[in-house]
Scaffold this motif. Structure first.
Motif, PDB file in Angstrom:
ATOM      1  N   UNK A 335      15.271   9.141 -20.375  1.00 40.21           N
ATOM      2  CA  UNK A 335      15.670  10.362 -19.658  1.00 40.21           C
ATOM      3  C   UNK A 335      16.849  11.045 -20.342  1.00 40.21           C
ATOM      4  N   UNK A 336      17.822  10.256 -20.817  1.00 34.94           N
ATOM      5  CA  UNK A 336      18.970  10.828 -21.510  1.00 34.94           C
ATOM      6  C   UNK A 336      18.547  11.458 -22.835  1.00 34.94           C
ATOM      7  N   UNK A 337      17.668  10.798 -23.559  1.00 34.64           N
ATOM      8  CA  UNK A 337      17.196  11.357 -24.833  1.00 34.64           C
ATOM      9  C   UNK A 337      16.484  12.682 -24.605  1.00 34.64           C
ATOM     10  N   UNK A 338      15.708  12.774 -23.549  1.00 33.57           N
ATOM     11  CA  UNK A 338      15.030  14.037 -23.245  1.00 33.57           C
ATOM     12  C   UNK A 338      16.039  15.140 -22.926  1.00 33.57           C
ATOM     13  N   UNK A 339      17.110  14.788 -22.201  1.00 34.20           N
ATOM     14  CA  UNK A 339      18.150  15.774 -21.911  1.00 34.20           C
ATOM     15  C   UNK A 339      18.794  16.273 -23.198  1.00 34.20           C
ATOM     16  N   UNK A 340      19.161  15.337 -24.072  1.00 31.62           N
ATOM     17  CA  UNK A 340      19.801  15.704 -25.334  1.00 31.62           C
ATOM     18  C   UNK A 340      18.859  16.524 -26.200  1.00 31.62           C
ATOM     19  N   UNK A 341      17.588  16.154 -26.206  1.00 27.75           N
ATOM     20  CA  UNK A 341      16.617  16.790 -27.094  1.00 27.75           C
ATOM     21  C   UNK A 341      16.316  18.229 -26.692  1.00 27.75           C
ATOM     22  N   UNK A 342      16.203  18.501 -25.383  1.00 32.36           N
ATOM     23  CA  UNK A 342      15.882  19.883 -25.009  1.00 32.36           C
ATOM     24  C   UNK A 342      16.275  20.279 -23.597  1.00 32.36           C
ATOM     25  N   UNK A 343      16.237  19.353 -22.652  1.00 36.31           N
ATOM     26  CA  UNK A 343      16.387  19.757 -21.258  1.00 36.31           C
ATOM     27  C   UNK A 343      17.764  20.361 -20.961  1.00 36.31           C
ATOM     28  N   UNK A 344      18.821  19.796 -21.567  1.00 31.61           N
ATOM     29  CA  UNK A 344      20.166  20.338 -21.317  1.00 31.61           C
ATOM     30  C   UNK A 344      20.305  21.762 -21.829  1.00 31.61           C
TER      31      UNK A 344
END
Length: 357
Positions: A335-344
């Motif tokens: 979940x954190x990697x997804x945030x860093x990758x694009x969601x944030x």
């Protein structure tokens, strides 16, 4: 956790200099250089597909008539910054780079979309198109009346940095100095302050990455938008003038802003060297420090692809899965990697552009 190379995590990136590379290319058809790839630089459509590069801020950067390598400016504190381009030349170059971005979309509408909203970005990513946001790095093409800003906004401009690392009518850029704070000179001019107010009216993202510290605080005092550095790192880990101090990071956190980690080795390493054999763990180290300073919802990637010397293990856009794998190996969850990758980035742009989260 192991990330599948067959289906890379989509990456929305805070900063690249593809348009500048195409602008200075000697190719007869620079658009084809991106669409087909020629093995040069960091970004082209085939490598974007391979690495999961799903979009980002595509910078328009006007070169000076005299080029000075930032690596030389980093090593030599007495080195003079290149001269600021004059308005007519800057406008001509800016229009050509904006046209290159629009022509990529025209030539490959099934693969590439110039986006003017976070909703556009989400739709493009869901349909497998690269979601490109027009950004200007150093606003030398805009005069003191700011009229050209409105024209560029109508063409798709949604993000800008008032200065690059040289002065202009809006303020003073932070120089490329190692073992230096960002507090290197005067802040925004009166015209620069008017620019910030106009950007807020138009809901254009204001990128703080190349502003010196006084300019940073001038923006913080004036702007009603989140504070954003699209491609900067942590000064406590690498004391480069281009990196952000603890006090600056605290202000970004308070504003619910964001920082995109820059892959330039000179901004990553504790010795400030432009060294290709820099491990991916140095990028992860800055990501972890930013998460600690800002919280996990306010950190992303700001590669500086095609504009900086990056770690050899990353190579180019095709190497993005290796970076995310290094994040996983360091204990970052999916979940954190997804945030860093694009969601944030998507959430930050919604907040900045006035769209419901």
């Amino acid at each position: 956790m192991s990330l599948s190379p067959a289906k890379p995590v989509p990456v929305f990136d805070g900063h690249n200099d593809l348009l500048y590379r195409l602008f200075i290319s000697e190719a007869e058809d620079p658009v084809s250089v991106f669409l087909q790839g020629n093995g040069e630089g960091h970004l082209d459509l085939p490598r974007c597909r391979q690495g999961g590069f799903a979009g980002g801020m595509f910078a328009i950067f006007v070169p000076s008539t005299v080029f000075t390598d930032p690596a030389e400016l980093t090593k030599d504190k007495s080195a003079r910054l290149p001269p600021t381009p004059e308005l007519p030349a800057a406008q001509q170059a800016t229009i050509k780079m904006a046209a290159l971005l629009l022509r990529i979309e025209e030539r490959a509408p099934e693969d590439f979309k110039v986006c003017r909203s976070a909703a556009d970005i989400e739709t493009a990513m869901q349909s497998g198109k690269i979601a490109a946001v027009m950004h200007v790095e150093g606003l030398e093409a805009v005069g003191p009346d700011l009229f050209m800003l409105d024209v560029l906004h109508a063409a798709g401009l949604r993000s800008l940095g008032p200065v690059w690392s040289r002065p202009n009518i809006f303020g003073h850029g932070v120089p490329f100095r190692f073992n230096s704070t960002p507090d290197t000179g005067e802040g925004l001019t009166e015209v620069g302050k008017a620019l910030i107010r106009r950007c807020n009216q138009l809901k254009i993202l204001i990128d703080l990455s190349h502003l010196n510290e006084r300019g940073f605080w001038d923006v913080a005092a004036l702007s009603d938008a989140p504070l954003v550095a699209t491609h900067s790192n942590v000064h406590a880990l690498c004391p480069h003038a281009r990196n952000l101090t603890p006090r600056q990071l605290a202000a970004i956190r308070e504003s619910r802003g964001m920082v995109g980690v820059n892959f330039a080795t000179a901004f990553l390493r504790d010795d400030g060297r432009t060294e290709p054999e820099t491990p991916l763990e140095d990028i992860v180290r800055h990501l972890a420090a930013l998460i600690e300073a800002l919280g996990e919802d306010h950190v992303g990637l700001g590669s500086d692809f095609d504009g900086a010397a990056i770690p050899r293990p990353l190579r180019d856009a095709a190497g993005l899965p290796a970076l995310l794998e290094a994040c996983s190996n360091a204990g970052f969850g999916a979940a954190l990697i997804e945030k860093i990758a694009h969601r944030n980035w998507l959430n930050l742009l919604r907040r900045t552009w006035g769209e419901a989260a």
